[in-house]
Design a protein around this motif. Sequence first.
Motif, PDB file in Angstrom:
ATOM      1  N   CYS A   1      12.627  31.152  36.932  1.00  0.00           N
ATOM      2  CA  CYS A   1      13.951  31.135  36.086  1.00  0.00           C
ATOM      3  C   CYS A   1      13.829  30.022  35.142  1.00  0.00           C
ATOM      4  O   CYS A   1      12.898  29.156  35.467  1.00  0.00           O
ATOM      5  CB  CYS A   1      15.040  31.000  37.111  1.00  0.00           C
TER       6      CYS A   1
ATOM      7  N   GLY B   1      21.373  28.703  41.925  1.00  0.00           N
ATOM      8  CA  GLY B   1      22.426  28.587  43.004  1.00  0.00           C
ATOM      9  C   GLY B   1      22.449  29.580  44.115  1.00  0.00           C
ATOM     10  O   GLY B   1      23.165  29.645  45.209  1.00  0.00           O
ATOM     11  N   GLU B   2      21.360  30.561  44.110  1.00  0.00           N
ATOM     12  CA  GLU B   2      21.065  31.326  45.207  1.00  0.00           C
ATOM     13  C   GLU B   2      19.696  31.043  45.931  1.00  0.00           C
ATOM     14  O   GLU B   2      19.761  31.332  47.201  1.00  0.00           O
ATOM     15  CB  GLU B   2      20.657  32.860  44.566  1.00  0.00           C
TER      16      GLU B   2
ATOM     17  N   ASN C   1      14.880  35.442  34.187  1.00  0.00           N
ATOM     18  CA  ASN C   1      16.054  34.929  34.958  1.00  0.00           C
ATOM     19  C   ASN C   1      16.453  33.533  34.426  1.00  0.00           C
ATOM     20  O   ASN C   1      15.640  32.721  34.055  1.00  0.00           O
ATOM     21  CB  ASN C   1      15.606  35.026  36.364  1.00  0.00           C
TER      22      ASN C   1
ATOM     23  N   ALA D   1      22.345  22.638  34.787  1.00  0.00           N
ATOM     24  CA  ALA D   1      21.615  23.647  35.703  1.00  0.00           C
ATOM     25  C   ALA D   1      21.450  23.492  37.082  1.00  0.00           C
ATOM     26  O   ALA D   1      21.441  23.971  38.132  1.00  0.00           O
ATOM     27  CB  ALA D   1      20.403  24.153  35.066  1.00  0.00           C
TER      28      ALA D   1
ATOM     29  N   SER E   1      22.053  39.902  41.958  1.00  0.00           N
ATOM     30  CA  SER E   1      21.361  38.818  42.518  1.00  0.00           C
ATOM     31  C   SER E   1      20.005  39.033  41.664  1.00  0.00           C
ATOM     32  O   SER E   1      19.301  39.913  41.381  1.00  0.00           O
ATOM     33  CB  SER E   1      21.269  38.812  43.992  1.00  0.00           C
ATOM     34  N   CYS E   2      19.420  37.782  41.494  1.00  0.00           N
ATOM     35  CA  CYS E   2      18.154  37.597  40.760  1.00  0.00           C
ATOM     36  C   CYS E   2      16.990  37.994  41.975  1.00  0.00           C
ATOM     37  O   CYS E   2      15.927  38.174  41.734  1.00  0.00           O
ATOM     38  CB  CYS E   2      17.744  36.388  40.405  1.00  0.00           C
TER      39      CYS E   2
ATOM     40  N   ARG F   1      22.503  24.640  45.729  1.00  0.00           N
ATOM     41  CA  ARG F   1      23.324  24.395  46.534  1.00  0.00           C
ATOM     42  C   ARG F   1      23.161  23.127  47.451  1.00  0.00           C
ATOM     43  O   ARG F   1      21.772  22.662  47.289  1.00  0.00           O
ATOM     44  CB  ARG F   1      23.326  25.723  47.716  1.00  0.00           C
TER      45      ARG F   1
ATOM     46  N   ASP G   1      21.082  30.862  37.122  1.00  0.00           N
ATOM     47  CA  ASP G   1      22.012  31.362  38.109  1.00  0.00           C
ATOM     48  C   ASP G   1      21.042  31.408  39.205  1.00  0.00           C
ATOM     49  O   ASP G   1      21.790  31.445  40.475  1.00  0.00           O
ATOM     50  CB  ASP G   1      22.376  32.904  37.777  1.00  0.00           C
ATOM     51  N   ALA G   2      19.940  31.774  39.229  1.00  0.00           N
ATOM     52  CA  ALA G   2      18.786  31.786  40.418  1.00  0.00           C
ATOM     53  C   ALA G   2      18.811  30.437  41.119  1.00  0.00           C
ATOM     54  O   ALA G   2      18.750  30.606  42.301  1.00  0.00           O
ATOM     55  CB  ALA G   2      17.350  32.205  39.915  1.00  0.00           C
TER      56      ALA G   2
ATOM     57  N   ARG H   1      23.797  23.626  39.859  1.00  0.00           N
ATOM     58  CA  ARG H   1      24.164  24.725  40.298  1.00  0.00           C
ATOM     59  C   ARG H   1      23.242  25.095  41.762  1.00  0.00           C
ATOM     60  O   ARG H   1      23.823  25.654  42.605  1.00  0.00           O
ATOM     61  CB  ARG H   1      23.614  26.031  39.707  1.00  0.00           C
TER      62      ARG H   1
END
Length: 331
Positions: A49, A74-75, A68, A102, A2-3, A107, A71-72, A105
Amino acid sequence: MSCFSHPDRHKVAVFVRDGLLPIELGIAHRLFGQARSLDGELLYDVVTCTLKPGAVRTDIDVTIDVVNGPDALGEADTVVIPASDDDYEPLDRVMNPDLAAALKRIRPTARIASICTGSFVLAAAGLLDGLCATTHWRSVEQFRALYPKVRLDPDVLYTDAGRILTSAGVASGIDLCLHMIRSDYGSAVANEVARGTVVSPHREGGQAQFIARPVPEIQASSTGKAREWALGHLDQPLTIADLAAVESVSIRTFTRRFRQEVGTSPLQWLNEQRVERARALLEETDLTIDHVATRSGFGTAASMRQHLHAVLLVSPSAYRATFRGSSTACG
């Protein structure tokens, strides 16, 4: 991996692009990074990010190294998109495919906020269609020409459409971040962040901001004792004579000194404090409107409604609804 290093905290990803305005990156990190619970625990985990980790150009003579990647996004629970100097010369509606990928990603439940012309990114992605939004005043005509489906309001400091939020110029990013902190954790936390950053939690603008103004600490002065006493008796009918009596001076002397020290008249100050008391009760309690009016010193719901509308442009019930999950209307 995880970032984010603290998955139990509210995760904020600040998504930066070449041409970043460093001050806007600093706003997000400084404000969210200061927010603490009453027990002193940090409430947000904030990371930066970008599309491709590495050096990101800014609009000044420095670059920043971002470790980063996307991917960050998406979290994150909240994604903040600052401006880029490239935003000021948008040529068409076509979004960079990598940027579009991007953003996908993010949510569906995550909150997305733009600072300044970061709103161009949200608009290009179709996230602002049909919603009220704002942007930097210099870019209003370009924005309207490119994104006619967006209900652009250039006269406000920020907009809140629930999941999607936008802010105007650089400094209004501060107002927006404080608004999000206030919505997440309450006025006490937002006020403390504002105090630590030495900014006002409430700024008059094109719209009435829904950030509570803390009462300044009473300093040694010739009217401070009266103000402190008044704050403890706001639910009672108060006159200038009552306040002057606390300081054992004449009404004329008290009024003159009060204006010199506070910058406003005693009655105007009292009304401001009663509005703040009403706001806190509307936000933090389930008291009826009548009881809120009584406890804040307005006496009647009608009187409180008149005073709140003059300051906030909304009724007490609408103000309460704002902090119970309703979205802010355009303008």
